[in-house]
Motif scaffolding. Structure first.
Motif, short mmCIF file in Angstrom:
data_model
loop_
_atom_site.label_atom_id
_atom_site.label_comp_id
_atom_site.label_asym_id
_atom_site.label_seq_id
_atom_site.Cartn_x
_atom_site.Cartn_y
_atom_site.Cartn_z
N THR A 178 -14.30 5.40 12.83
CA THR A 178 -14.95 6.64 12.39
C THR A 178 -14.23 7.20 11.17
N GLN A 212 -19.16 8.58 15.75
CA GLN A 212 -19.96 7.46 15.29
C GLN A 212 -19.12 6.58 14.36
N ARG A 213 -19.31 5.30 14.49
CA ARG A 213 -18.61 4.38 13.60
C ARG A 213 -19.25 4.40 12.20
N ASN A 214 -18.41 4.33 11.19
CA ASN A 214 -18.91 4.18 9.82
C ASN A 214 -18.90 2.70 9.44
N THR A 250 -18.63 12.42 20.80
CA THR A 250 -19.48 11.24 20.55
C THR A 250 -19.32 10.79 19.10
#
Length: 273
Positions: free
Chosen positions: A94, A109-111, A107
Motif C-alpha cells: 500500500t 488497498q494494494r497499489n 481495509t
C-alpha cells in the motif's frame, strides 16, 4: 583479469548456525519471521514520520526556506528508501503519503508496482535536486545528494530487473546505467582503488563510499553505531552485521576458519554462496 568477489556464508559456524537463513536461503521464511515481520511495521512507522515532515512543511509560516527544503528532501529520500525495501520484500504494498493518525485504515488497498516505483523515483529525484554533497549541519548520519543518486540507481536497476519497467519509453536498466555512470564521474574521488579498502576495519566508521550511515544517537561519537541500530533494525535485517564481518583477499581456505558467518571471497573456489 581482476578477481570477482562474492558473499560466502559460513553455515557451519557454531556461533551463528542459522543466522539470517530465512533471508539468504529462504529457509523457514514466513510472515512471522522476525526480520520480515518487524521490517513491515518499522518501515511503515518511519514512512508515517516522513509523510508528516513533508506535509507539515507546507504549513510553516516562518523559518529558513532553504533549510525547510533540505529537510523535506531528506524526508523524501528516506521515504523512498523505506518504500524500496517494502516493494523489494513484499511486492505491491500500500502506498500512502499521509501521516499516521488515530484512525487506522482497516481495509488498505494494494497499489500497483508502477505506482510504487513512480513515487519512489519522484522522491529520489526531488532529493537529488535539493540536497547538497555535504550533509545538513555537517552531520554524517544525514542523507545527501550522493545518497539520493545512489538509491536512485539501485531502484532503477531493481525495477528494471524485477519488473521490466520503463520511464517515458526508456527502460529502467538504461536509466540505472545513466545515473550510475554520472555518479562515477561526479564522485570519482569517493571511490577506493582497491575493493579491500571498502571493507577494511580502518574505514569502518568513516567510509567514503558509504551512501549513508547508521551512526547512532550521537553522530559525532564513532563508537555509538550499535546503540543507534538497536532502535531501528531496517539498517541491518538484509545486510551483514559489521561487527561480524571479515574480508579475505586471498583464496587460502585456512583463512575461512573464523567464527564470523560472513566472508568476502575471490571467486576461485566452488563455495556455497
Amino acid at each position: 583479469m581482476p578477481e570477482c568477489y562474492y558473499w560466502y556464508v559460513h553455515t557451519n559456524s557454531s556461533d551463528y548456525p542459522d543466522y539470517a537463513k530465512q533471508v539468504i536461503y529462504y529457509d523457514g521464511l514466513a510472515t512471522n519471521t522476525n526480520a520480515t515481520n518487524k521490517l513491515f511495521g518499522q518501515a511503515y512507522s518511519m514512512i508515517g514520520n516522513c509523510n508528516a515532515v513533508v506535509n507539515r512543511a507546507e504549513l510553516l509560516t516562518d523559518g529558513n526556506e532553504k533549510d525547510i527544503t533540505t529537510l523535506v528532501a531528506e524526508a523524501r529520500c528516506l521515504r523512498a528508501f523505506y518504500y524500496s525495501i517494502l516493494v523489494n520484500t513484499y511486492g505491491n504494498v500500500t502506498l500512502t503519503l499521509e501521516e499516521s493518525s488515530q484512525d487506522p485504515i482497516l481495509t488498505p488497498q494494494r497499489n500497483s508496482i508502477e505506482e510504487l516505483y513512480t513515487q519512489i523515483i519522484d522522491d529520489l529525484k526531488f532529493a537529488a535536486n535539493n540536497l547538497e554533497d555535504t550533509p545538513y549541519d555537517n552531520n554524517r548520519a544525514r542523507v545527501t545528494k550522493k545518497t539520493a543518486l545512489g538509491l536512485l540507481a539501485r531502484v532503477y536497476a531493481q525495477g528494471g530487473g524485477e519488473y521490466g519497467l520503463t520511464e517515458e519509453g526508456v527502460s529502467y536498466w538504461q536509466r540505472a546505467k545513466e545515473v550510475a555512470e554520472d555518479m562515477i564521474l561526479a564522485y570519482s574521488d569517493c571511490l577506493y582503488d582497491d575493493v579491500e579498502d571498502v571493507w577494511a576495519p580502518a574505514n569502518n566508521r568513516n567510509n567514503k563510499e558509504a551512501l549513508f550511515i547508521a551512526a547512532g544517537p550521537d553522530a559525532t561519537n564513532l563508537e555509538n553505531w550499535n546503540a543507534g541500530t538497536q532502535c531501528n533494525n531496517n539498517f541491518t535485517y538484509m545486510y551483514p552485521k559489521p561487527n561480524t564481518l571479515t574480508i579475505y583477499p586471498t583464496p587460502d581456505y585456512r583463512q575461512e576458519l573464523s567464527s564470523s558467518p560472513y566472508h568476502l571471497q575471490p571467486q576461485t573456489r566452488n563455495h556455497r554462496h
